[in-house]
Enzyme design. Sequence first.
Site, short mmCIF file in Angstrom:
data_model
loop_
_atom_site.label_atom_id
_atom_site.label_comp_id
_atom_site.label_asym_id
_atom_site.label_seq_id
_atom_site.Cartn_x
_atom_site.Cartn_y
_atom_site.Cartn_z
CB SER A 101 -57.78 -5.85 -69.43
OG SER A 101 -57.90 -5.12 -70.63
CE1 TYR B 187 -61.63 -2.70 -66.66
CE2 TYR B 187 -60.02 -2.96 -68.43
CZ TYR B 187 -60.95 -3.50 -67.57
OH TYR B 187 -61.21 -4.86 -67.61
#
Length: 222
Positions: free
Chosen positions: A135, A148
């Site tokens: 990501s 995250y």
Amino acid sequence: MTTKTALITGASRGLGLALARALAADGWRLILTARGAEALHAAAGGLGALTLAGDVADPAHRDRLAAAVRDHGGLDLLVNNASGLGATPLPPLAGYPLAVLEDLLRTNVLAPLALIQAVLPSLRERRGAIVNVSSDAAAAAYAGWGGYGATKAALDQLSNVLAVEEPEVAVWWVDPGEMNTAMLAEAVGEKEASAAPGPEAVVPALLRLLSGRPASGRVILP
């Protein structure tokens, strides 16, 4: 030619399912896994795939996946796509629940590495490839995304070192960009998530990655 085999985690929806459909259409043999058995079997209908429901953070489930790889005669591609989001609404790090972060590290970092370890002999033998789905939160600082993002940054570095240690296996840590998925909707709301492209939009770039087999490294799609 020998039929190529791919193992995809988190394959019941989103990018995992979109990639599975594309690989099936291209003649790949598929081993698909996700936590929800009903959703996985429904999603995989018509793909001719072997489906094994379970949590990749569970060592016993990883053993089943590794056994399935051996039963299929080897592995050409591992896609570590399964991932957790962590605490929601997305909290600042000052108040991030550490128990939740510990679970998230287990899912997003330890489980992918453990699965790699389990199937690496097959990937070495077939000169296969690993795609670790990452990501932009691994490299950029977004408020609320610290937990995250930290797990994805750790996965990126594991991939980076693995690429050096395993020169016969292609290792790519892939940033697919923002996609309209259930995870994004959970993080930012359905309205904002719906403005992002669907995961199928990045699949052609992933297929080009697999066919072109560039040097191991970080890949930003499309």
